[in-house]
Design a protein around this motif. Sequence first.
Motif, PDB file in Angstrom:
ATOM      1  N   ASP A 181      -3.207   7.004   0.264  1.00  0.00           N
ATOM      2  CA  ASP A 181      -4.187   6.718   1.311  1.00  0.00           C
ATOM      3  C   ASP A 181      -4.001   7.696   2.467  1.00  0.00           C
ATOM      4  O   ASP A 181      -3.076   7.545   3.264  1.00  0.00           O
ATOM      5  CB  ASP A 181      -4.007   5.277   1.783  1.00  0.00           C
ATOM      6  CG  ASP A 181      -5.089   4.822   2.747  1.00  0.00           C
ATOM      7  OD1 ASP A 181      -5.534   5.634   3.586  1.00  0.00           O
ATOM      8  OD2 ASP A 181      -5.466   3.644   2.680  1.00  0.00           O
ATOM      9  N   PRO A 182      -4.877   8.703   2.577  1.00  0.00           N
ATOM     10  CA  PRO A 182      -4.726   9.711   3.631  1.00  0.00           C
ATOM     11  C   PRO A 182      -4.725   9.131   5.049  1.00  0.00           C
ATOM     12  O   PRO A 182      -3.998   9.615   5.914  1.00  0.00           O
ATOM     13  CB  PRO A 182      -5.944  10.623   3.438  1.00  0.00           C
ATOM     14  CG  PRO A 182      -6.382  10.403   2.036  1.00  0.00           C
ATOM     15  CD  PRO A 182      -6.005   8.991   1.705  1.00  0.00           C
ATOM     16  N   GLN A 183      -5.496   8.083   5.286  1.00  0.00           N
ATOM     17  CA  GLN A 183      -5.525   7.479   6.618  1.00  0.00           C
ATOM     18  C   GLN A 183      -4.183   6.834   6.953  1.00  0.00           C
ATOM     19  O   GLN A 183      -3.662   7.011   8.059  1.00  0.00           O
ATOM     20  CB  GLN A 183      -6.647   6.449   6.719  1.00  0.00           C
ATOM     21  CG  GLN A 183      -6.760   5.843   8.108  1.00  0.00           C
ATOM     22  CD  GLN A 183      -7.891   4.831   8.206  1.00  0.00           C
ATOM     23  OE1 GLN A 183      -8.607   4.584   7.246  1.00  0.00           O
ATOM     24  NE2 GLN A 183      -8.034   4.238   9.366  1.00  0.00           N
ATOM     25  N   LEU A 184      -3.625   6.081   6.010  1.00  0.00           N
ATOM     26  CA  LEU A 184      -2.309   5.475   6.240  1.00  0.00           C
ATOM     27  C   LEU A 184      -1.256   6.557   6.411  1.00  0.00           C
ATOM     28  O   LEU A 184      -0.359   6.432   7.245  1.00  0.00           O
ATOM     29  CB  LEU A 184      -1.933   4.548   5.088  1.00  0.00           C
ATOM     30  CG  LEU A 184      -2.712   3.246   4.973  1.00  0.00           C
ATOM     31  CD1 LEU A 184      -2.281   2.484   3.731  1.00  0.00           C
ATOM     32  CD2 LEU A 184      -2.538   2.390   6.218  1.00  0.00           C
ATOM     33  N   HIS A 185      -1.355   7.610   5.610  1.00  0.00           N
ATOM     34  CA  HIS A 185      -0.400   8.712   5.718  1.00  0.00           C
ATOM     35  C   HIS A 185      -0.425   9.323   7.116  1.00  0.00           C
ATOM     36  O   HIS A 185       0.614   9.517   7.748  1.00  0.00           O
ATOM     37  CB  HIS A 185      -0.690   9.784   4.664  1.00  0.00           C
ATOM     38  CG  HIS A 185       0.291  10.904   4.701  1.00  0.00           C
ATOM     39  ND1 HIS A 185       0.119  11.997   5.511  1.00  0.00           N
ATOM     40  CD2 HIS A 185       1.458  11.084   4.044  1.00  0.00           C
ATOM     41  CE1 HIS A 185       1.136  12.827   5.353  1.00  0.00           C
ATOM     42  NE2 HIS A 185       1.967  12.290   4.465  1.00  0.00           N
ATOM     43  N   ASP A 186      -1.622   9.626   7.614  1.00  0.00           N
ATOM     44  CA  ASP A 186      -1.747  10.236   8.936  1.00  0.00           C
ATOM     45  C   ASP A 186      -1.226   9.314  10.040  1.00  0.00           C
ATOM     46  O   ASP A 186      -0.623   9.771  11.007  1.00  0.00           O
ATOM     47  CB  ASP A 186      -3.207  10.584   9.228  1.00  0.00           C
ATOM     48  CG  ASP A 186      -3.714  11.730   8.379  1.00  0.00           C
ATOM     49  OD1 ASP A 186      -2.891  12.436   7.745  1.00  0.00           O
ATOM     50  OD2 ASP A 186      -4.946  11.924   8.333  1.00  0.00           O
ATOM     51  N   GLN A 187      -1.445   8.028   9.881  1.00  0.00           N
ATOM     52  CA  GLN A 187      -1.075   7.076  10.914  1.00  0.00           C
ATOM     53  C   GLN A 187       0.408   6.697  10.896  1.00  0.00           C
ATOM     54  O   GLN A 187       1.015   6.520  11.951  1.00  0.00           O
ATOM     55  CB  GLN A 187      -1.923   5.817  10.772  1.00  0.00           C
ATOM     56  CG  GLN A 187      -1.814   4.871  11.932  1.00  0.00           C
ATOM     57  CD  GLN A 187      -2.872   3.786  11.876  1.00  0.00           C
ATOM     58  OE1 GLN A 187      -3.660   3.692  10.940  1.00  0.00           O
ATOM     59  NE2 GLN A 187      -2.897   2.947  12.887  1.00  0.00           N
ATOM     60  N   TYR A 188       1.008   6.581   9.706  1.00  0.00           N
ATOM     61  CA  TYR A 188       2.337   5.990   9.612  1.00  0.00           C
ATOM     62  C   TYR A 188       3.408   6.847   8.949  1.00  0.00           C
ATOM     63  O   TYR A 188       4.521   6.376   8.767  1.00  0.00           O
ATOM     64  CB  TYR A 188       2.251   4.657   8.840  1.00  0.00           C
ATOM     65  CG  TYR A 188       1.388   3.619   9.492  1.00  0.00           C
ATOM     66  CD1 TYR A 188       1.690   3.118  10.749  1.00  0.00           C
ATOM     67  CD2 TYR A 188       0.270   3.122   8.849  1.00  0.00           C
ATOM     68  CE1 TYR A 188       0.903   2.143  11.343  1.00  0.00           C
ATOM     69  CE2 TYR A 188      -0.527   2.149   9.432  1.00  0.00           C
ATOM     70  CZ  TYR A 188      -0.196   1.665  10.686  1.00  0.00           C
ATOM     71  OH  TYR A 188      -0.971   0.700  11.263  1.00  0.00           O
ATOM     72  N   TRP A 189       3.150   8.084   8.587  1.00  0.00           N
ATOM     73  CA  TRP A 189       4.088   8.824   7.748  1.00  0.00           C
ATOM     74  C   TRP A 189       5.482   8.941   8.347  1.00  0.00           C
ATOM     75  O   TRP A 189       6.465   9.025   7.617  1.00  0.00           O
ATOM     76  CB  TRP A 189       3.525  10.184   7.373  1.00  0.00           C
ATOM     77  CG  TRP A 189       3.499  11.188   8.497  1.00  0.00           C
ATOM     78  CD1 TRP A 189       2.531  11.348   9.441  1.00  0.00           C
ATOM     79  CD2 TRP A 189       4.487  12.170   8.778  1.00  0.00           C
ATOM     80  NE1 TRP A 189       2.858  12.357  10.293  1.00  0.00           N
ATOM     81  CE2 TRP A 189       4.053  12.886   9.912  1.00  0.00           C
ATOM     82  CE3 TRP A 189       5.705  12.510   8.182  1.00  0.00           C
ATOM     83  CZ2 TRP A 189       4.790  13.920  10.468  1.00  0.00           C
ATOM     84  CZ3 TRP A 189       6.427  13.546   8.736  1.00  0.00           C
ATOM     85  CH2 TRP A 189       5.982  14.247   9.863  1.00  0.00           C
TER      86      TRP A 189
ATOM     87  N   LYS B  60       0.856  -1.188   0.000  1.00  0.00           N
ATOM     88  CA  LYS B  60       0.000   0.000   0.000  1.00  0.00           C
ATOM     89  C   LYS B  60       0.886   1.230   0.000  1.00  0.00           C
ATOM     90  O   LYS B  60       1.800   1.346   0.812  1.00  0.00           O
ATOM     91  CB  LYS B  60      -0.932   0.007   1.205  1.00  0.00           C
ATOM     92  CG  LYS B  60      -1.951  -1.106   1.151  1.00  0.00           C
ATOM     93  CD  LYS B  60      -3.051  -0.920   2.128  1.00  0.00           C
ATOM     94  CE  LYS B  60      -4.094  -2.032   1.939  1.00  0.00           C
ATOM     95  NZ  LYS B  60      -5.177  -1.902   2.888  1.00  0.00           N
TER      96      LYS B  60
END
Length: 93
Positions: free
Chosen positions: A57-65, A52
């Motif tokens: 993916d904005p959610q993944l970005h916010d969580q794991y950036w 991924k």
Amino acid sequence: MARMSPVFRRKAPRPQERVVTLVRKQGCHLCDDAQVVVEKVCAEFGVTWEEKDIALDPQLHDQYWEQIPVVLIDGAQHTFWRVDEARLRKALA
């Protein structure tokens, strides 16, 4: 000592039922290194893996950036930055 009821025993999923997710971004050398390990270990166990892109993916970005690459096993975070081959293998065994 009394035996534990089968109701309370946790049955570990078979490796073929597991899903490994590599959260990454393009141009990331750590992500490329992680992918090599994930591909190798998943192939050994017959485990499905997916990739991924954090940029899509904005959610993944916010969580794991700050942590990429991130490896998830069945949706739960397993590791980030560097993927230890032996640790991943143990988690999937």
